[in-house]
Design a protein around this motif. Structure first.
Motif, PDB file in Angstrom:
ATOM      1  N   VAL A  15       6.617  -4.038   3.368  1.00  0.00           N
ATOM      2  CA  VAL A  15       5.656  -3.673   4.460  1.00  0.00           C
ATOM      3  C   VAL A  15       4.340  -3.401   4.189  1.00  0.00           C
ATOM      4  CG1 VAL A  15       7.555  -1.327   4.227  1.00  0.00           C
ATOM      5  CG2 VAL A  15       5.799  -1.241   2.557  1.00  0.00           C
ATOM      6  N   ASP A  16       3.678  -3.132   5.172  1.00  0.00           N
ATOM      7  CA  ASP A  16       2.344  -3.371   5.106  1.00  0.00           C
ATOM      8  C   ASP A  16       1.590  -1.967   5.757  1.00  0.00           C
ATOM      9  OD1 ASP A  16       2.701  -4.246   8.133  1.00  0.00           O
ATOM     10  OD2 ASP A  16       2.179  -5.953   7.758  1.00  0.00           O
ATOM     11  N   LYS A  17       0.899  -2.302   6.031  1.00  0.00           N
ATOM     12  CA  LYS A  17      -0.134  -0.973   6.786  1.00  0.00           C
ATOM     13  C   LYS A  17       0.720  -0.805   8.221  1.00  0.00           C
ATOM     14  CE  LYS A  17      -4.821  -2.604   4.497  1.00  0.00           C
ATOM     15  NZ  LYS A  17      -5.509  -3.032   5.071  1.00  0.00           N
ATOM     16  N   ARG A  18       1.426  -1.189   8.727  1.00  0.00           N
ATOM     17  CA  ARG A  18       1.968  -1.071   9.921  1.00  0.00           C
ATOM     18  C   ARG A  18       3.046  -0.069   9.650  1.00  0.00           C
ATOM     19  NH1 ARG A  18       2.432  -6.930  12.369  1.00  0.00           N
ATOM     20  NH2 ARG A  18       3.247  -7.276  10.012  1.00  0.00           N
ATOM     21  N   THR A  19       3.570  -0.129   8.476  1.00  0.00           N
ATOM     22  CA  THR A  19       3.870   1.326   8.305  1.00  0.00           C
ATOM     23  C   THR A  19       3.725   2.784   8.465  1.00  0.00           C
ATOM     24  OG1 THR A  19       6.183   1.441   6.965  1.00  0.00           O
ATOM     25  CG2 THR A  19       4.277   1.230   5.701  1.00  0.00           C
ATOM     26  N   ASP A  20       2.318   3.497   8.085  1.00  0.00           N
ATOM     27  CA  ASP A  20       1.807   3.764   8.366  1.00  0.00           C
ATOM     28  C   ASP A  20       1.684   4.513   9.157  1.00  0.00           C
ATOM     29  OD1 ASP A  20       1.885   4.508   5.558  1.00  0.00           O
ATOM     30  OD2 ASP A  20      -0.395   3.823   5.256  1.00  0.00           O
ATOM     31  N   ILE A  21       1.250   3.093  10.487  1.00  0.00           N
ATOM     32  CA  ILE A  21       1.493   3.221  12.445  1.00  0.00           C
ATOM     33  C   ILE A  21       2.820   4.347  12.614  1.00  0.00           C
ATOM     34  CG2 ILE A  21       1.183   2.369  14.467  1.00  0.00           C
ATOM     35  CD1 ILE A  21      -1.002   0.027  12.589  1.00  0.00           C
ATOM     36  N   TYR A  22       3.837   4.251  11.992  1.00  0.00           N
ATOM     37  CA  TYR A  22       5.257   3.667  12.546  1.00  0.00           C
ATOM     38  C   TYR A  22       5.275   5.464  12.154  1.00  0.00           C
ATOM     39  CZ  TYR A  22      10.140   4.620  12.898  1.00  0.00           C
ATOM     40  OH  TYR A  22      11.327   5.064  14.355  1.00  0.00           O
ATOM     41  N   SER A  23       5.148   5.752  11.060  1.00  0.00           N
ATOM     42  CA  SER A  23       5.288   7.654  10.471  1.00  0.00           C
ATOM     43  C   SER A  23       4.570   8.209  11.336  1.00  0.00           C
ATOM     44  CB  SER A  23       4.629   7.360   8.832  1.00  0.00           C
ATOM     45  OG  SER A  23       5.605   6.276   8.326  1.00  0.00           O
ATOM     46  N   PHE A  24       3.359   7.721  11.457  1.00  0.00           N
ATOM     47  CA  PHE A  24       2.079   8.521  12.135  1.00  0.00           C
ATOM     48  C   PHE A  24       2.444   8.034  13.442  1.00  0.00           C
ATOM     49  CE2 PHE A  24      -1.301   7.983  15.247  1.00  0.00           C
ATOM     50  CZ  PHE A  24      -1.828   9.361  14.615  1.00  0.00           C
ATOM     51  N   GLY A  25       3.109   7.407  13.451  1.00  0.00           N
ATOM     52  CA  GLY A  25       3.488   7.754  15.037  1.00  0.00           C
ATOM     53  C   GLY A  25       4.323   8.442  15.497  1.00  0.00           C
ATOM     54  N   VAL A  26       5.460   8.780  14.586  1.00  0.00           N
ATOM     55  CA  VAL A  26       6.927   9.784  14.493  1.00  0.00           C
ATOM     56  C   VAL A  26       5.963  11.153  14.026  1.00  0.00           C
ATOM     57  CG1 VAL A  26       9.075  10.593  12.755  1.00  0.00           C
ATOM     58  CG2 VAL A  26       8.919   8.292  13.539  1.00  0.00           C
ATOM     59  N   MET A  27       5.457  11.435  13.023  1.00  0.00           N
ATOM     60  CA  MET A  27       4.393  12.658  13.617  1.00  0.00           C
ATOM     61  C   MET A  27       3.554  13.292  14.521  1.00  0.00           C
ATOM     62  SD  MET A  27       1.549  13.637  10.305  1.00  0.00           S
ATOM     63  CE  MET A  27       0.073  12.696  10.958  1.00  0.00           C
ATOM     64  N   PHE A  28       2.608  12.283  15.196  1.00  0.00           N
ATOM     65  CA  PHE A  28       1.851  12.841  16.082  1.00  0.00           C
ATOM     66  C   PHE A  28       3.111  12.983  17.435  1.00  0.00           C
ATOM     67  CE2 PHE A  28      -0.930  11.088  19.745  1.00  0.00           C
ATOM     68  CZ  PHE A  28      -1.503  11.521  19.852  1.00  0.00           C
ATOM     69  N   TYR A  29       4.031  11.801  17.748  1.00  0.00           N
ATOM     70  CA  TYR A  29       5.213  12.915  18.839  1.00  0.00           C
ATOM     71  C   TYR A  29       6.305  14.448  18.117  1.00  0.00           C
ATOM     72  CZ  TYR A  29      10.181  12.400  21.407  1.00  0.00           C
ATOM     73  OH  TYR A  29      10.310  12.598  21.888  1.00  0.00           O
ATOM     74  N   GLU A  30       5.938  14.452  17.117  1.00  0.00           N
ATOM     75  CA  GLU A  30       6.753  15.609  16.550  1.00  0.00           C
ATOM     76  C   GLU A  30       5.861  16.376  16.922  1.00  0.00           C
ATOM     77  OE1 GLU A  30       8.475  17.801  12.632  1.00  0.00           O
ATOM     78  OE2 GLU A  30       7.818  15.819  12.854  1.00  0.00           O
TER      79      GLU A  30
END
Length: 526
Positions: A205-220
């Motif tokens: 993984v790289d920094k883009r995995t944080d971007i995905y997790s951020f997207g889940v949280m923002f959607y929530e």
């Protein structure tokens, strides 16, 4: 850091009342996948801290312990207003490790979401601050790897604190618990509901995995629910979200890392644009700390300290027709006490002031209207707070054994180092301005006041200049009667010249004072 969302019954209060290193454990305040969280007192610095136990297990190895210490030291290097500061790491004989962190008032974003989805404006504002925190961490070379609502605190003044960079440890499976520990051979880090596809599969993984997790949280935050995991983002019909915000979330949740935004710098910029567009469409000023309404800031400034950048000529004033300006004033405090020394932070988001309520203390309050909060202990006397250029720290003077002492403190109440004696006398010692690494102050020099400079790079204190004319500064409120240019070359000040005053400039290299205006009536607030 408040109780962790209903987990108080899971605590083992075995550490309560005990002392480890310089920390006294006061009470349990939460529990999570990593272990218990306690409120504690730092006996050396006299401040509250949060202490988190990091549990060991049979599979842990000396290499794991070394990795944990290394990651904690790395996390401690992050100094940002939206990141929970790591102070210390204490290893116990029992095999447990205590992580000492900044004590944050407020509640987790997870707790806030229990009340339902956030408004679009609030969700954008909080997401912008989280993105800024992660942008800062990524620039420092540190990934989070477990981004989720329970790792974000929301403070009473409405800002975020991102917690637990790279230090998650398992303690039993649950949908919202961290199930694996730090990076290591054959190990995966993260919380399943917030993991990127590549993270869940144990791939690199790289920094883009944080971007995905951020997207889940923002959607929530926007919908009150987590997105589906089939690679297609579905938005509830009842959710009203701007198209550009939906597009950003959809891109963050892209299964392929290459399809996600490149960085949190890009995400933050797009969120700021979305917040500005939303504010424009509703007729409201953007709520983000970067875009304070000029009218709102002006009103707060008027409520705190009236600074009129004019040379007042009484006769001309009487003869000249002027336009009438009406400003709405709002009280900073509502309690019966004396306040002074009000200063606005460089970004216009926070007011700092001195109050004699419960002893002389330095208080801060967000201009958004939250309750004032003391950030210093009670002093015999305290005055002239000045903000650092980045708005993260405040310097002030306090009285100690009859003399003037200087202390620098973060806006969150953390000391930036030991206080230092400035002058044996308290009278007429006043802080003026903070420019770059230099703090300027006035100290008595013979029959006049001299301007001095503290260079924080080496802690040196040296006299800068003593203008040929006396400074019109005889009490704390007169500090507004002089100023220093931002390039640190010129001093401008009001000087008494009966029957009026002179407005004078002088070079800081002992240049000859040059009057701009002579014998004017009532020059104030330069």
């Amino acid at each position: 850091m408040p109780p962790a969302d209903g987990n108080r019954e899971r605590l083992r209060p075995s550490l309560e009342g005990r002392k480890f290193s310089r920390y006294e454990i006061l009470e349990p305040i939460g529990a999570g996948g990593m272990g218990e969280v306690y409120k504690a007192r730092d006996l050396q610095l006299g401040r509250f801290v949060a202490v988190k136990t990091l549990r060991s297990s049979d599979e842990d190895s000396p290499e794991h312990a070394r990795r944990l210490a290394r990651e904690a030291r790395f996390a401690a290097s992050l100094d940002h207003p939206f990141i929970c500061k790591v102070h210390d790491l204490v290893e116990l004989e029992t095999g447990e490790t205590l992580l000492v962190m900044e004590y944050v008032e407020g509640r987790t974003l997870r707790a806030a979401l229990e009340d339902g989805p956030l408004s679009q404006a609030r969700a954008i504002r909080l997401a912008t601050e989280v993105a800024e925190a992660l942008e800062f961490a990524h620039a420092a070379g540190l990934m989070h790897r477990d981004m989720k609502p329970s790792n974000v605190m929301v403070t009473p003044n409405g800002h975020v604190k991102v917690m637990d960079f790279g230090i998650a440890k398992p303690d039993g499976p649950s949908e919202d618990s961290t199930t694996t520990t730090l990076t290591g051979s054959g190990r995966v880090v993260g919380t399943p509901a917030y993991m990127s596809p590549e993270q869940a599969k144990g791939r690199g993984v790289d920094k883009r995995t944080d971007i995905y997790s951020f997207g889940v949280m923002f959607y929530e935050c926007l919908t009150g629910a987590r997105p589906s995991t089939d690679g297609t983002t579905r938005w509830p019909d009842s959710t009203s979200v701007a198209p550009e915000v939906r597009q950003l979330v959809d891109q963050c949740l892209a299964p392929q890392p290459d399809a996600r935004p490149e960085s949190f710098s890009e995400i933050r910029a797009r969120l700021e644009q979305a917040g500005a567009a939303l504010a424009s469409s509703t007729g409201l000023a953007p709520a983000g700390r970067r875009r304070r309404s000029l009218v709102g800031v002006a009103a707060i400034v008027l409520a705190v300290i009236a600074i009129v950048l004019l040379v007042v000529f009484k006769d001309q004033w009487m003869r000249t027709e002027t336009a009438t300006t009406v400003a709405v004033q709002k009280p900073v405090v509502t309690w019966p006490s004396a306040e002074n020394g009000g200063r606005i932070s460089p970004d216009g988001s926070t007011v700092a002031f001195v109050s004699d309520r419960d002893g002389h203390r330095l208080w801060v309050r967000s201009v958004s209207g939250t309750e004032p909060k003391p950030i210093t202990p009670a002093r015999e006397d305290l005055r002239t707070p000045v903000w650092s250029p980045d708005g993260r720290q405040i310097a002030y003077l306090f009285k100690n054994s009859g003399g003037a002492w200087l202390e620098i403190i973060s806006v969150w109440g953390e000391s930036a180092g030991p206080a230092r004696a400035i002058d044996a006398s308290w009278d007429n010692v006043l802080l003026v301005k903070w420019i770059g690494s230099h703090l300027y102050l006035l100290r008595p020099q013979g029959n006049a006041d001299a301007l001095w400079r503290i260079d924080q790079t080496d802690n040196s204190l040296a006299r800068v200049t003593r203008p040929g004319a006396s400074l019109l500064v005889t009490r704390e409120s007169d500090v507004a009667n002089l100023d220093i240019s931002l390039d640190e070359t010129t001093l401008v000040f009001a000087s008494p010249n009966p029957p009026g005053d002179d407005l004078v400039t002088a070079a800081l290299d002992e240049g000859t004072p040059a009057p701009l205006f002579k014998n004017s009536n009532g020059i104030r607030a330069v």
